[in-house]
Design a protein around this motif. Structure first.
Motif, PDB file in Angstrom:
ATOM      1  N   ASN A 277       1.048  -1.285   0.005  1.00 32.49           N
ATOM      2  CA  ASN A 277       0.008  -0.012  -0.057  1.00 32.49           C
ATOM      3  C   ASN A 277       0.731   1.266  -0.104  1.00 32.49           C
ATOM      4  OD1 ASN A 277      -2.223   1.470   0.021  1.00 32.49           O
ATOM      5  ND2 ASN A 277      -2.631   1.396   2.261  1.00 32.49           N
ATOM      6  N   GLN A 278       1.696   1.350  -1.170  1.00 35.82           N
ATOM      7  CA  GLN A 278       2.416   2.420  -1.358  1.00 35.82           C
ATOM      8  C   GLN A 278       2.068   3.380  -2.168  1.00 35.82           C
ATOM      9  OE1 GLN A 278       6.163   0.469  -2.165  1.00 35.82           O
ATOM     10  NE2 GLN A 278       6.846   0.964  -0.014  1.00 35.82           N
ATOM     11  N   LYS A 279       2.386   4.663  -2.216  1.00 36.40           N
ATOM     12  CA  LYS A 279       1.918   5.921  -3.046  1.00 36.40           C
ATOM     13  C   LYS A 279       2.975   5.976  -3.939  1.00 36.40           C
ATOM     14  CE  LYS A 279      -0.075  10.469  -2.874  1.00 36.40           C
ATOM     15  NZ  LYS A 279      -0.317  11.725  -2.029  1.00 36.40           N
ATOM     16  N   TYR A 280       2.641   5.912  -5.210  1.00 32.02           N
ATOM     17  CA  TYR A 280       3.715   6.066  -6.215  1.00 32.02           C
ATOM     18  C   TYR A 280       3.474   7.487  -7.053  1.00 32.02           C
ATOM     19  CZ  TYR A 280       4.288   1.281  -5.714  1.00 32.02           C
ATOM     20  OH  TYR A 280       4.495  -0.143  -4.952  1.00 32.02           O
ATOM     21  N   LEU A 281       4.382   8.317  -7.177  1.00 33.07           N
ATOM     22  CA  LEU A 281       4.427   9.556  -7.890  1.00 33.07           C
ATOM     23  C   LEU A 281       5.385   9.887  -9.268  1.00 33.07           C
ATOM     24  CD1 LEU A 281       4.961  11.715  -4.500  1.00 33.07           C
ATOM     25  CD2 LEU A 281       2.547  11.107  -5.611  1.00 33.07           C
TER      26      LEU A 281
ATOM     27  N   PHE B 138      11.699   3.712  -8.827  1.00 32.14           N
ATOM     28  CA  PHE B 138      12.009   2.690  -9.828  1.00 32.14           C
ATOM     29  C   PHE B 138      11.325   2.876 -11.243  1.00 32.14           C
ATOM     30  CE2 PHE B 138       7.679   2.226  -7.950  1.00 32.14           C
ATOM     31  CZ  PHE B 138       6.713   1.316  -9.026  1.00 32.14           C
ATOM     32  N   ARG B 139      11.727   2.244 -11.899  1.00 33.16           N
ATOM     33  CA  ARG B 139      11.272   2.088 -13.375  1.00 33.16           C
ATOM     34  C   ARG B 139      10.191   0.968 -13.730  1.00 33.16           C
ATOM     35  NH1 ARG B 139      14.903   5.576 -16.180  1.00 33.16           N
ATOM     36  NH2 ARG B 139      16.855   5.956 -14.674  1.00 33.16           N
ATOM     37  N   PRO B 140       8.901   1.246 -13.902  1.00 36.69           N
ATOM     38  CA  PRO B 140       8.167  -0.072 -13.813  1.00 36.69           C
ATOM     39  C   PRO B 140       8.170  -0.637 -15.334  1.00 36.69           C
ATOM     40  CG  PRO B 140       6.819   1.859 -13.698  1.00 36.69           C
ATOM     41  CD  PRO B 140       8.344   2.410 -13.461  1.00 36.69           C
ATOM     42  N   PHE B 141       8.279  -2.002 -15.125  1.00 37.79           N
ATOM     43  CA  PHE B 141       8.207  -2.867 -16.484  1.00 37.79           C
ATOM     44  C   PHE B 141       9.697  -2.352 -17.130  1.00 37.79           C
ATOM     45  CE2 PHE B 141       3.827  -1.792 -15.636  1.00 37.79           C
ATOM     46  CZ  PHE B 141       3.448  -3.032 -14.956  1.00 37.79           C
ATOM     47  N   GLY B 142      10.646  -2.215 -16.673  1.00 32.68           N
ATOM     48  CA  GLY B 142      11.911  -1.789 -17.258  1.00 32.68           C
ATOM     49  C   GLY B 142      11.922  -0.778 -18.012  1.00 32.68           C
ATOM     50  N   GLY B 143      10.928   0.145 -18.239  1.00 33.77           N
ATOM     51  CA  GLY B 143      10.856   1.427 -19.139  1.00 33.77           C
ATOM     52  C   GLY B 143      11.589   2.487 -18.909  1.00 33.77           C
TER      53      GLY B 143
ATOM     54  N   LYS C  39       9.863   5.428 -17.936  1.00 29.15           N
ATOM     55  CA  LYS C  39       9.035   6.176 -17.020  1.00 29.15           C
ATOM     56  C   LYS C  39       9.409   6.005 -15.554  1.00 29.15           C
ATOM     57  CE  LYS C  39       4.350   7.069 -15.651  1.00 29.15           C
ATOM     58  NZ  LYS C  39       3.891   8.317 -16.312  1.00 29.15           N
ATOM     59  N   ILE C  40       9.702   7.040 -14.563  1.00 32.11           N
ATOM     60  CA  ILE C  40      10.184   6.729 -13.304  1.00 32.11           C
ATOM     61  C   ILE C  40       9.006   7.182 -12.347  1.00 32.11           C
ATOM     62  CG2 ILE C  40      11.532   7.847 -11.411  1.00 32.11           C
ATOM     63  CD1 ILE C  40      13.562   8.373 -13.580  1.00 32.11           C
ATOM     64  N   LEU C  41       8.683   6.083 -11.200  1.00 33.01           N
ATOM     65  CA  LEU C  41       7.870   6.502 -10.315  1.00 33.01           C
ATOM     66  C   LEU C  41       8.719   6.582  -9.038  1.00 33.01           C
ATOM     67  CD1 LEU C  41       4.703   4.197 -11.417  1.00 33.01           C
ATOM     68  CD2 LEU C  41       4.968   6.614 -11.725  1.00 33.01           C
TER      69      LEU C  41
END
Length: 71
Positions: free
Chosen positions: A2-6, A38-43, A45-47
């Motif tokens: 339950n983390q908030k990603y920005l 982190f970069r979701p799915f190795g892409g 984009k940074i969250l």
């Protein structure tokens, strides 16, 4: 989990730093991949993980962190 990603822009609003400052000065010096973002799915984009950033903002920095920009 339950983390908030920005996104960078959302983080900018939360910590009152310009998004360019986050990208150029904080990312990979103060904000570390795998801890603060982190970069979701190795892409591309940074969250950012808000809970980790918020926790670390209140910690006293180590001397090597303070000296990182001094040459």
């Amino acid at each position: 989990m339950n983390q908030k990603y920005l996104t960078t822009e959302e983080l900018s609003e939360c910590i009152k730093y310009d998004s360019k400052t986050i990208r150029r000065k904080l990312k990979d010096t103060v904000l570390i991949e795998g801890i603060h973002y982190f970069r979701p799915f190795g892409g591309r984009k940074i969250l950012y993980i808000w809970e980790q950033i918020e926790e670390d903002m209140f910690k006293v920095p180590a001397i090597n962190t303070l000296m990182a920009g001094v040459h």
